[in-house]
Design an enzyme around this catalytic site. Structure first.
Site, PDB file in Angstrom:
ATOM      1  CG  ASN A   1      62.217  28.350 117.677  1.00  0.00           C
ATOM      2  OD1 ASN A   1      62.698  27.572 118.506  1.00  0.00           O
ATOM      3  ND2 ASN A   1      62.595  29.613 117.592  1.00  0.00           N
TER       4      ASN A   1
ATOM      5  CD  GLN B   1      46.761  21.176 111.441  1.00  0.00           C
ATOM      6  OE1 GLN B   1      45.852  21.065 112.254  1.00  0.00           O
ATOM      7  NE2 GLN B   1      47.947  21.616 111.798  1.00  0.00           N
TER       8      GLN B   1
ATOM      9  CB  SER C   1      50.094  21.476 113.944  1.00  0.00           C
ATOM     10  OG  SER C   1      48.795  21.209 114.398  1.00  0.00           O
TER      11      SER C   1
ATOM     12  CD  GLU D   1      63.808 -11.074 141.321  1.00  0.00           C
ATOM     13  OE1 GLU D   1      64.204 -10.035 141.907  1.00  0.00           O
ATOM     14  OE2 GLU D   1      62.921 -11.075 140.448  1.00  0.00           O
TER      15      GLU D   1
ATOM     16  CG  HIS E   1      65.437  -7.639 148.282  1.00  0.00           C
ATOM     17  ND1 HIS E   1      66.719  -7.133 148.160  1.00  0.00           N
ATOM     18  CD2 HIS E   1      64.647  -6.800 147.551  1.00  0.00           C
ATOM     19  CE1 HIS E   1      66.689  -6.054 147.378  1.00  0.00           C
ATOM     20  NE2 HIS E   1      65.443  -5.838 146.999  1.00  0.00           N
TER      21      HIS E   1
ATOM     22  CE1 TYR F   1      60.059  30.145 125.289  1.00  0.00           C
ATOM     23  CE2 TYR F   1      58.869  29.138 123.476  1.00  0.00           C
ATOM     24  CZ  TYR F   1      59.752  30.085 123.952  1.00  0.00           C
ATOM     25  OH  TYR F   1      60.327  30.981 123.086  1.00  0.00           O
TER      26      TYR F   1
ATOM     27  CD  GLN G   1      67.234  32.504 124.322  1.00  0.00           C
ATOM     28  OE1 GLN G   1      67.485  31.520 123.625  1.00  0.00           O
ATOM     29  NE2 GLN G   1      66.872  33.661 123.811  1.00  0.00           N
TER      30      GLN G   1
ATOM     31  CG  ASP H   1      42.919  24.208 117.219  1.00  0.00           C
ATOM     32  OD1 ASP H   1      43.391  23.137 117.632  1.00  0.00           O
ATOM     33  OD2 ASP H   1      42.874  24.523 116.016  1.00  0.00           O
TER      34      ASP H   1
ATOM     35  CD  GLU I   1      48.576  18.332 116.733  1.00  0.00           C
ATOM     36  OE1 GLU I   1      48.870  18.568 115.533  1.00  0.00           O
ATOM     37  OE2 GLU I   1      48.746  19.167 117.638  1.00  0.00           O
ATOM     38  CG  HIS I   2      44.210  18.329 115.543  1.00  0.00           C
ATOM     39  ND1 HIS I   2      45.401  18.866 115.127  1.00  0.00           N
ATOM     40  CD2 HIS I   2      43.914  18.915 116.732  1.00  0.00           C
ATOM     41  CE1 HIS I   2      45.820  19.746 116.023  1.00  0.00           C
ATOM     42  NE2 HIS I   2      44.940  19.797 117.010  1.00  0.00           N
TER      43      HIS I   2
ATOM     44  CG  HIS J   1      48.743  25.596 112.642  1.00  0.00           C
ATOM     45  ND1 HIS J   1      48.866  26.525 113.644  1.00  0.00           N
ATOM     46  CD2 HIS J   1      47.633  24.879 112.932  1.00  0.00           C
ATOM     47  CE1 HIS J   1      47.866  26.380 114.500  1.00  0.00           C
ATOM     48  NE2 HIS J   1      47.101  25.393 114.093  1.00  0.00           N
TER      49      HIS J   1
END
Lengths: 430, 430
Positions: free
Chosen positions: B211, B257, B235, B412, B417, B126, B188, B358, B324-325, B260
């Site tokens: 989003n 940063q 981020s 067991e 088995h 995506y 969707q 990036d 994250e960074h 963003h």
């Protein structure tokens, strides 16, 4: 066991056969949600409440004592200890080979990139209770956690009505070095490990099998960002057999799957119809002797066989089905390995029964069921680590990569991204 | 940017600072659920309906035509093409190093275990739309998918009001070899890739940012067993700086940063209070020149700095935050790498700005945010493969491992088995 002929199956029928029986969480979700919520808010008090309700025992202290562990270690017979020691050694050997130091890559002059493994600091293992203990689960989760180097490995497992944990579970936990064992089971155990209580500290990733409430709880906490090993469904095996297969072996393997539960699937894909019939007859002979006959019978009745013209058809069906366990009881089985696309764990040749892998061959038995093998791997040492990426640019690197980065930032309309490179680029020029 | 002193922070205050702003999905979930349900039932018809509603364009054909791709490739300026080609080469080089052939392990005589990689056959990428295109996302997801060998790589991205996809996106997709690009965005698109429609085929794993509806849709389909890259949040960057750091560099990185989004966090952890003040002043100088000033300002105002006495404190805070960074703008930065436990991607030394990673250093920019770096890795070639385990026992193996497996099965309570091994064990003896 219903018989199908591969050549008569169209795509939609294959899809239908590959679909596992639907897991209906509709009733389970609201109950599980309320358990999670209660533990989140009331912590240990809620755990005690559920212990009384579900395990029929009221505990003031959930932590297994050193004394209990010591007693367990003394009481487990040496023959049993020996079996678990051998299994541990094999599992350890294989899982130690799974994390490797990676090389440093210079992507362009002055720009180096590499990855390093870091253990997940805190992990929680769930070991279900039930009619018989499952110490093998302790090995399969505890060994890779320890190899990975997880700093805190905790375990939750339900107590029996006397407030005790089976000694073999305690011995196995001791064997792999798990020190914090809590007498808490069910969805409430997952909640405790996900959100933390006064007694049980919050972990970052939760592993282990369980009933539908445990499975549902893992699914729900995962939407809260707690990592879980993988989504779960009933266990299953698919056996590809040819005319050379020993029908008794194949029947025994199908039954070893079927005895797990009434929803377990045992699928036979065979290139020979006579052999199929022979296996089905052999199932009838073996099944009546099983203590778990009723379970196995229901499971076998719901399972099916597919008769194929050749091994290519058989493997094609298996790839569509994406079995948790795939047994290749065929001649020259090694030749076909590269054609296998989707499977959790593969058992090669007539002597490789699933139970070998379930317990002691060295591979992990926590595997993707329900067709999840199309996208998920089984548990390995990698499941207990993260790969952190590193990069280092020197002045040369900035010179070489600078314009590329600035151009791309410009195109994405991110001026500050461009600035961060430009300010360095200009500093170096001067 | 609020200033804190590490020595004055107790554990609960550290926890509070490390907590990201809560993502409230309460309003998003019911809307997203209804979108998923509609696409599941009505397929392409629902996609068309949502296209009209959200993207303000009615499309009869979602698939980008060969003609559109050709035009895009002709129209993108060569300087831009060149930048993307260099980035591609670097990303490819690093991601090619990530999947390795593993060795065969003989866990005991006659028992061998190994793992092999298998590409996830069908994956969906995506790529969000918005004010500016994000072609770097195409590189970061498309390159490892192709290296892994995924057979079907599809991409969904929302069209603009004229029903078109930005040419730079189409060019980048062409560059990495993605042929099926669909003009579908939002929840969707995730629904279409998860459940399949007549036009868009179902995939096994879905990757990519988006989003809150896209994020929520990914979370919801993941509870249906569709694999996703990782959970997502805004981020963030954490910069560890010492007195030697160039304040302009540090400010530029914090701002890169902050631009963003208003929820992005830019955290400065500095061992020198004067340097901290210098950086904050430099932010004021740089920020006013940014086209995305408003966003950056709000983000910076919500962010914070922590003043530490030494680098050990700084790294300890960073490990709790799990950024994250992580940028290490310190002297002898290499010395501290092994102390870093939780981070998505680490930028070593003053010249390694986040924007390098990036776009083009070679590492992946799809990384765990929101503290998920405690349990999750960023996207890599490994994200597009499964590891299938294999085991082979020969007659010797059965002899050596047989009793262990039978003993464990017995404990067991799984007789079938045990039988599966015993039947082979006895066959070999005779």
């Amino acid at each position: 066991m219903k018989k199908y002929y591969f050549e008569k199956l169209d795509t939609s029928k294959i899809d239908e056969l590959c679909k596992r029986s639907a897991i209906n969480f509709d009733k389970v979700i609201p109950i599980t949600k309320s358990i999670l919520e209660n533990v989140k808010i009331n912590g240990d008090k809620a755990l005690k409440e559920y212990g009384l309700k579900f395990d029929k025992v009221s505990l003031d202290n959930f932590l297994v004592s050193k004394n209990e562990i010591e007693n367990a270690c003394n009481n487990v017979p040496s023959e049993t200890k020996n079996a678990f020691l051998i299994a541990k050694k094999n599992i350890e050997k294989f899982h130690k080979s799974q994390v490797k130091k990676e090389q440093i890559i210079e992507t362009m002059s002055g720009v180096t990139c590499f990855r390093e493994s870091r253990a997940i600091e805190k992990v929680g293992l769930y070991v279900p209770g039930g009619t018989a203990p499952l110490p093998s689960t302790v090995l399969m989760l505890g060994i890779p956690a320890k190899i990975a180097g997880c700093e805190e490995v905790i375990m939750c497992t339900p107590p029996n009505i006397d407030g005790k944990i089976p000694e073999i579970i305690l011995f196995t936990a001791y064997l792999v070095g798990i020190k914090k064992i809590y007498k808490v089971g069910g969805a409430q155990a997952i909640a405790a490990m996900a959100y933390g209580t006064k007694t049980i500290s919050k972990v970052y990733k939760i592993f282990g099998p369980g009933n539908q409430y445990v499975t549902c709880a893992k699914m729900l906490v995962s939407t809260d960002g707690i990592a879980i090993d993988m989504p779960a469904g009933p266990s299953e095996v698919l056996i590809i057999a040819d005319k050379n297969a020993n029908a008794s072996f194949v029947a025994a393997d199908l039954l070893s799957q079927a005895e797990h539960g009434v929803d377990s699937q045992a699928v036979l894909v065979c290139t020979d119809e006579n052999k199929t019939d022979e296996v089905l007859k052999e199932i009838d002979v073996q099944i009546v002797k099983l203590p778990r006959y009723k379970i196995a019978k229901e499971s076998i009745d719901k399972s099916f066989s597919v008769i194929c013209k050749n091994l290519d058809e058989a493997i094609s069906f298996s790839n569509s089905y994406a079995p948790e366990h795939l047994i290749l009881n065929i001649k020259k089985s090694d030749k076909y390995l590269e054609k296998i696309k989707n499977a959790g764990s593969v058992f090669i040749g007539q002597y490789s029964c699933e139970s070998a892998g379930d317990y002691a061959s060295g591979t992990n038995h926590t595997l993707p069921t329900y067709g999840y093998a199309k996208a998920f791997s089984g548990v390995s040492t990698n499941s207990f680590i993260k790969q952190v990426t590193f990069q280092k640019l020197n002045a040369d690197g900035v010179k070489n990569i600078g314009k590329t980065v600035m151009k791309m930032a410009e195109i994405e309309g991110l001026t500050a991204h461009k600035n961060a490179m430009e300010i360095r680029f200009n500093a170096i020029k001067n």
